[in-house]
Enzyme design. Structure first.
Site, PDB file in Angstrom:
ATOM      1  N   TYR A 150       0.793  -1.197   0.041  1.00 40.88           N
ATOM      2  CA  TYR A 150       0.060   0.050   0.004  1.00 40.88           C
ATOM      3  C   TYR A 150       0.903   1.186  -0.104  1.00 40.88           C
ATOM      4  CZ  TYR A 150      -3.235   3.407   1.763  1.00 40.88           C
ATOM      5  OH  TYR A 150      -4.072   4.577   1.844  1.00 40.88           O
ATOM      6  N   ASP A 245       9.211   2.835  -0.724  1.00 43.55           N
ATOM      7  CA  ASP A 245       8.323   3.645   0.307  1.00 43.55           C
ATOM      8  C   ASP A 245       8.351   3.004   1.831  1.00 43.55           C
ATOM      9  OD1 ASP A 245       6.235   4.739   1.626  1.00 43.55           O
ATOM     10  OD2 ASP A 245       4.701   3.588   0.155  1.00 43.55           O
ATOM     11  N   LYS A 273       4.700   8.761   8.860  1.00 38.72           N
ATOM     12  CA  LYS A 273       4.685   8.414  10.163  1.00 38.72           C
ATOM     13  C   LYS A 273       5.612   8.790  11.205  1.00 38.72           C
ATOM     14  CE  LYS A 273       1.601   4.751   8.440  1.00 38.72           C
ATOM     15  NZ  LYS A 273       1.669   4.108   7.046  1.00 38.72           N
TER      16      LYS A 273
HETATM   17  C1  LIG Z   1       0.770   4.572   5.854  1.00 41.29           C
HETATM   18  C2  LIG Z   1       1.419   4.195   4.544  1.00 41.29           C
HETATM   19  C3  LIG Z   1       1.233   5.254   3.344  1.00 41.29           C
HETATM   20  C4  LIG Z   1       0.385   6.243   3.267  1.00 41.29           C
HETATM   21  O1  LIG Z   1       0.367   7.252   4.403  1.00 41.29           O
HETATM   22  P1  LIG Z   1      -0.731   8.213   4.590  1.00 41.29           P
HETATM   23  O2  LIG Z   1       0.147   9.296   5.904  1.00 41.29           O
HETATM   24  O3  LIG Z   1      -1.686   7.515   5.652  1.00 41.29           O
HETATM   25  O4  LIG Z   1      -1.351   8.871   3.606  1.00 41.29           O
HETATM   26  C5  LIG Z   1       2.281   4.997   2.401  1.00 41.29           C
HETATM   27  N1  LIG Z   1       2.869   3.965   2.242  1.00 41.29           N
HETATM   28  C6  LIG Z   1       3.162   3.153   3.388  1.00 41.29           C
HETATM   29  C7  LIG Z   1       4.113   2.006   3.186  1.00 41.29           C
HETATM   30  C8  LIG Z   1       2.302   3.285   4.279  1.00 41.29           C
HETATM   31  O5  LIG Z   1       2.522   2.284   5.549  1.00 41.29           O
END
Ligand SMILES: *Cc1c(COP(=O)(O)O)cnc(C)c1O
Length: 437
Positions: A150, A245, A273
């Site tokens: 994701y 990511d 995060k």
């Molecule tokens: C949480 C997450 C996102 C999205 O971040 P948001 O701040 O919720 O938009 C993208 N990539 C990864 C790997 C994530 O865990």
């Protein structure tokens, strides 16, 4: 002996009913509605250290940490003070402050592949902007992503995107035009041959490969030995960019993320995060030559009213400064705590004859209710989600808050102790005993 318990959620249920009249599903992010595990989601009022408190006064030991950011525990005093101080000096200017370069320095020191970066307000914005940049830099349109990974909810990244979608059994999303979805090549995780085949079929057309270098959004799934290096080698050979990511893994699995553990340098990295210490922040960065394609230096447009917001920068600086100063002890401590709880619950399941596969990287882990090894999205989906729901409910009733889906990773942080681990294992033992009956 299994005891049957249930929480009193009177006030939470009133709050939920009001929220459902005003917000679709009563939530601002779908998994919060607990549809995958059943039951009613408690409404939270405050949290401190490793504990969450709800509107009915119930207390929970927190194993999701606001989906990752709260590695130092909730209401960590240096973070609270930094936010208060920044708020007193104005919540937002919409002009440059020194704090942006302060946080950028902390990030680039931790993640050497990032020479320059830009702050945004969410992980979704970070990945969406990184893709635009990769397309502009390479002059190519296709992107490669992996099933179960994701990368936020932008149009091109929603195909087979794990967690939220898997939780609801939605393959992609309504509202994404086919013409956009077609530009996303979605391949199985941990399958190098599939990547080779995609590049062979789309010679000189693939702008980038984006990957969760340790996946967390189909539950925790580790890259097999050589997999990430193969992605690095193939993208370099084919003139495509490699994007790690690390929104979840950055400052989580090691201070410098997966790239510190593997010494593999992606071209671009996305973060979020933990770098916001609980406030809304994302960032994307990498080689200066690529980043300088962004406006105002280059032709790639990207902007944000609240980007680099002073409160968010302050929370991020306080969090990363503390992690940097104590990195030797912190990452060892949380790795040990996570190993103790992950393995302890796994043994309790084994004693109860319940098939469980435990995947873990540092303080990020998932208990999959399956006997199969979980190495990609298909094997993650072999897990028994009904069993997970029973486990989740049983643990919640015993004051243990797990992520509300089989396809989400659990986290812990510096506020978790051996006592917490022991309580968690004892609760799991009771729940597993109940599940045998
Ligand atoms: C949480 C997450 C996102 C999205 O971040 P948001 O701040 O919720 O938009 C993208 N990539 C990864 C790997 C994530 O865990």
């Amino acid at each position: 002996m299994a005891t049957t318990r249930s929480l009193t959620l009177t006030r939470s249920n009133q709050l939920r009913q009001r929220a459902e009249r005003l917000l679709p599903g009563g939530v601002d992010s779908p998994v919060r509605a607990f549809r995958a595990v059943g039951g009613e989601p408690p409404f939270l009022t405050r949290a401190e250290g490793a504990y969450l408190y709800d509107a009915d006064g119930n207390r929970y030991l927190d194993y999701f940490g606001s989906w990752g950011p709260m590695i130092l525990g909730h209401a960590f005093p240096p973070v609270v003070e930094a936010i208060q101080k920044a708020a007193a000096a104005s919540a937002s200017f919409g002009a440059s402050t020194a704090a942006e370069a302060d946080l950028a320095e902390l990030v680039t020191r931790a993640v050497p592949s990032i020479e320059k970066l830009r702050f945004v307000s969410s992980g979704t914005e970070a990945t969406m902007s990184a893709l635009r940049l990769a397309r502009a830099f390479t002059g190519r349109n296709y992107i490669v992503k992996f099933e179960g990974c994701y990368h936020g909810h932008s149009d091109g990244l929603l195909a087979k995107a794990g967690s939220g979608l898997a939780t609801f059994g939605i393959p992609g999303s309504a509202g994404v035009p086919e013409q956009i979805a077609q530009l996303t090549l979605t391949l199985p995780y941990n399958d190098v041959a599939a990547v080779e085949a995609a590049f062979a079929a789309h010679k000189n057309e693939i702008a980038c490969v984006i990957v969760e270098p340790v996946a967390g959004n189909m539950g925790c799934v580790l890259p097999e030995p050589g997999y990430l290096q193969a992605l690095r080698d193939i993208t370099a050979r084919e003139g495509a960019l490699l994007i790690f990511d690390e929104v979840m893994t950055g400052f989580r699995v090691a201070y410098g993320g997966v790239q510190e553990l593997t010494q593999i340098r992606p071209d671009l990295t996305t973060l979020g995060k933990i770098i916001g210490g609980g406030l809304p922040v994302g960032a994307f960065g990498g080689r200066a030559e690529i980043m300088d394609k962004l406006a105002p230096l280059g032709p790639v447009y990207q902007a944000g009213t609240l980007s680099g917001n002073p409160l968010a920068m302050a929370a991020g600086i306080a969090t990363l400064s503390h992690l940097e100063k104590n990195r030797e002890s912190i990452y060892e401590q949380i790795d040990n705590t996570a190993a103790a709880v992950a393995n302890g619950v796994a043994s309790a399941a084994a004693s109860a004859g319940i098939p469980l596969t435990t995947n873990r990287q540092g303080a990020m882990f998932t208990w999959f209710f399956t006997a199969n090894p979980v190495r990609d999205f298909a094997s993650a989906e072999s897990a028994d989600t009904k069993r997970f729901a029973t486990f989740h409910r049983g643990m919640l009733d015993r004051g243990i808050w797990l992520p509300p889906s089989q396809f989400e990773a659990a986290f812990l942080g510096t506020a978790h102790t051996q006592d917490h681990v022991d309580q968690t294992i004892a609760a799991a033992r009771e729940v597993f005993t109940g599940m045998q009956e």
